[in-house]
Each structure stands twice: as C-alpha cells, then as structure tokens.
Design a protein around this motif. Structure first.
Motif, PDB file in Angstrom:
ATOM      1  N   PHE A 132       0.830  -1.199   0.000  1.00  0.00           N
ATOM      2  CA  PHE A 132       0.000   0.000   0.000  1.00  0.00           C
ATOM      3  C   PHE A 132       0.868   1.254   0.000  1.00  0.00           C
ATOM      4  O   PHE A 132       0.643   2.187  -0.778  1.00  0.00           O
ATOM      5  CB  PHE A 132      -0.919  -0.037   1.222  1.00  0.00           C
ATOM      6  N   ILE A 133       1.895   1.281   0.847  1.00  0.00           N
ATOM      7  CA  ILE A 133       2.794   2.434   0.920  1.00  0.00           C
ATOM      8  C   ILE A 133       3.518   2.639  -0.399  1.00  0.00           C
ATOM      9  O   ILE A 133       3.627   3.753  -0.903  1.00  0.00           O
ATOM     10  CB  ILE A 133       3.821   2.257   2.060  1.00  0.00           C
ATOM     11  N   LEU A 134       4.011   1.552  -0.970  1.00  0.00           N
ATOM     12  CA  LEU A 134       4.771   1.662  -2.212  1.00  0.00           C
ATOM     13  C   LEU A 134       3.899   2.019  -3.404  1.00  0.00           C
ATOM     14  O   LEU A 134       4.395   2.527  -4.402  1.00  0.00           O
ATOM     15  CB  LEU A 134       5.528   0.360  -2.485  1.00  0.00           C
ATOM     16  N   SER A 135       2.590   1.770  -3.304  1.00  0.00           N
ATOM     17  CA  SER A 135       1.712   2.059  -4.437  1.00  0.00           C
ATOM     18  C   SER A 135       1.156   3.464  -4.387  1.00  0.00           C
ATOM     19  O   SER A 135       0.486   3.893  -5.322  1.00  0.00           O
ATOM     20  CB  SER A 135       0.570   1.047  -4.511  1.00  0.00           C
ATOM     21  N   ILE A 136       1.411   4.209  -3.330  1.00  0.00           N
ATOM     22  CA  ILE A 136       0.853   5.550  -3.211  1.00  0.00           C
ATOM     23  C   ILE A 136       1.220   6.447  -4.390  1.00  0.00           C
ATOM     24  O   ILE A 136       0.359   7.129  -4.926  1.00  0.00           O
ATOM     25  CB  ILE A 136       1.239   6.197  -1.861  1.00  0.00           C
ATOM     26  N   VAL A 176      -9.374   9.705  -1.567  1.00  0.00           N
ATOM     27  CA  VAL A 176      -8.108   8.976  -1.611  1.00  0.00           C
ATOM     28  C   VAL A 176      -7.357   9.302  -2.901  1.00  0.00           C
ATOM     29  O   VAL A 176      -6.137   9.491  -2.887  1.00  0.00           O
ATOM     30  CB  VAL A 176      -8.345   7.459  -1.453  1.00  0.00           C
ATOM     31  N   LYS A 177      -8.067   9.379  -4.016  1.00  0.00           N
ATOM     32  CA  LYS A 177      -7.412   9.727  -5.281  1.00  0.00           C
ATOM     33  C   LYS A 177      -6.759  11.102  -5.193  1.00  0.00           C
ATOM     34  O   LYS A 177      -5.645  11.303  -5.699  1.00  0.00           O
ATOM     35  CB  LYS A 177      -8.423   9.698  -6.423  1.00  0.00           C
ATOM     36  N   THR A 178      -7.426  12.043  -4.534  1.00  0.00           N
ATOM     37  CA  THR A 178      -6.865  13.389  -4.357  1.00  0.00           C
ATOM     38  C   THR A 178      -5.604  13.331  -3.496  1.00  0.00           C
ATOM     39  O   THR A 178      -4.589  13.953  -3.821  1.00  0.00           O
ATOM     40  CB  THR A 178      -7.909  14.318  -3.703  1.00  0.00           C
ATOM     41  N   ALA A 216      -2.823  11.764  -5.544  1.00  0.00           N
ATOM     42  CA  ALA A 216      -2.311  12.702  -6.554  1.00  0.00           C
ATOM     43  C   ALA A 216      -1.363  13.706  -5.903  1.00  0.00           C
ATOM     44  O   ALA A 216      -0.289  14.008  -6.446  1.00  0.00           O
ATOM     45  CB  ALA A 216      -3.471  13.415  -7.240  1.00  0.00           C
ATOM     46  N   GLU A 217      -1.732  14.210  -4.732  1.00  0.00           N
ATOM     47  CA  GLU A 217      -0.869  15.139  -4.013  1.00  0.00           C
ATOM     48  C   GLU A 217       0.427  14.454  -3.590  1.00  0.00           C
ATOM     49  O   GLU A 217       1.522  15.016  -3.731  1.00  0.00           O
ATOM     50  CB  GLU A 217      -1.594  15.682  -2.777  1.00  0.00           C
ATOM     51  N   LYS A 257       7.459  13.402  -6.700  1.00  0.00           N
ATOM     52  CA  LYS A 257       8.186  13.798  -7.919  1.00  0.00           C
ATOM     53  C   LYS A 257       9.028  15.039  -7.672  1.00  0.00           C
ATOM     54  O   LYS A 257      10.181  15.115  -8.130  1.00  0.00           O
ATOM     55  CB  LYS A 257       7.203  14.025  -9.060  1.00  0.00           C
ATOM     56  N   LEU A 258       8.484  16.019  -6.954  1.00  0.00           N
ATOM     57  CA  LEU A 258       9.243  17.240  -6.662  1.00  0.00           C
ATOM     58  C   LEU A 258      10.465  16.942  -5.797  1.00  0.00           C
ATOM     59  O   LEU A 258      11.564  17.438  -6.075  1.00  0.00           O
ATOM     60  CB  LEU A 258       8.345  18.263  -5.954  1.00  0.00           C
TER      61      LEU A 258
END
Length: 136
Positions: A11-15, A44-46, A49-50, A56-57
């Motif tokens: 679950f953590i790795l799929s975030i 959860v999708k929001t 996405a955040e 990435k940043l």
C-alpha cells in the motif's frame, strides 16, 4: 500478521501510482464491492495525486543535489570535501522527507480506506486480472 504487514508495505509503495479509474491496480468497483463509498475513493485519489506530486518534486530536488555532488567530485573531491559533505547531508534530509511523506499520506488514506478494505479490494482486483489472463 505477515499478510497485513505485506499489505501495508504494498500500500505504501503504491501511493505514488494513480490509475485513472482506481488506486494502483485496484479499480473503483473493487473498492465499492468491499464497502468503500465513492466519496472516500475520490478523497483517496486526491490524496494520492498530491503524494505523487510531492514525491516527484522531492525526487527532482534529490537529483539536482546528486548532479551538484557529481560536479564537485569531477572538480576535485579533496578540495571540495566540505561542500560534498554538506550536499550529502542535504540528500539525506530529502530522503528522510520522502519517507515521512509516505507515512503521512498513508495515515491520510487510511482515514478513508482501511487496510482490510484495501487488501480485500486488491484481492478482488487480482482475481479479475487472473481471470482475464486465463481467458486470453
């Protein structure tokens, strides 16, 4: 206990990964089948996405530091040792921030989808994928 721990790790790795109609490999319909409301799925999708954007940043920040480290190494490790040590410390801070963010977002997600719900929905999704592959 191992199953729950493995589920949490997955679950953590799929975030950071966000699918258009689900969370990772798990589709919305699978979450609904285990009792998660569409409103919670959308929240959860929001969150994911955040989390993905922040990951990435921070990864870009880390890459920039690594490029700077390489530049100082090419310029001469011995004469730039103090600057290199400082940059390595900064890379460590960014790595720690990434891990802290993963934990923070995991806690946020678990407010809307429990670990048990996620594991059950994931199992449903995997069963569907297996059936689809067997039909081909």
């Amino acid at each position: 206990m191992k199953k729950i721990a493995m589920g949490l790790l997955i679950f953590i790795l799929s975030i950071p990964s966000l699918a258009s109609s689900g969370v990772g490999i798990v589709k919305d319909e699978d979450f609904r089948a285990v009792g998660v409301s569409q409103e919670n799925i959308d929240r959860v999708k929001t969150i994911i996405a955040e989390a993905s954007t922040q990951y990435k940043l921070k990864t870009l920040d880390k890459k920039a530091l690594e490029i700077e480290i390489n530049r100082y190494i090419l310029d001469g490790t011995e004469k730039n040792l103090d600057k290199l040590n400082e940059l390595v410390e900064k890379v460590g801070v960014v790595d720690a921030e990434i891990i802290k963010d993963r934990l923070k977002y995991q806690v946020e997600v678990q407010k809307y989808i429990s670990t048990d719900q996620y594991l059950k929905a994931r199992e449903l999704s995997l069963e569907k994928m297996t059936e689809t592959q067997q039909k081909q």
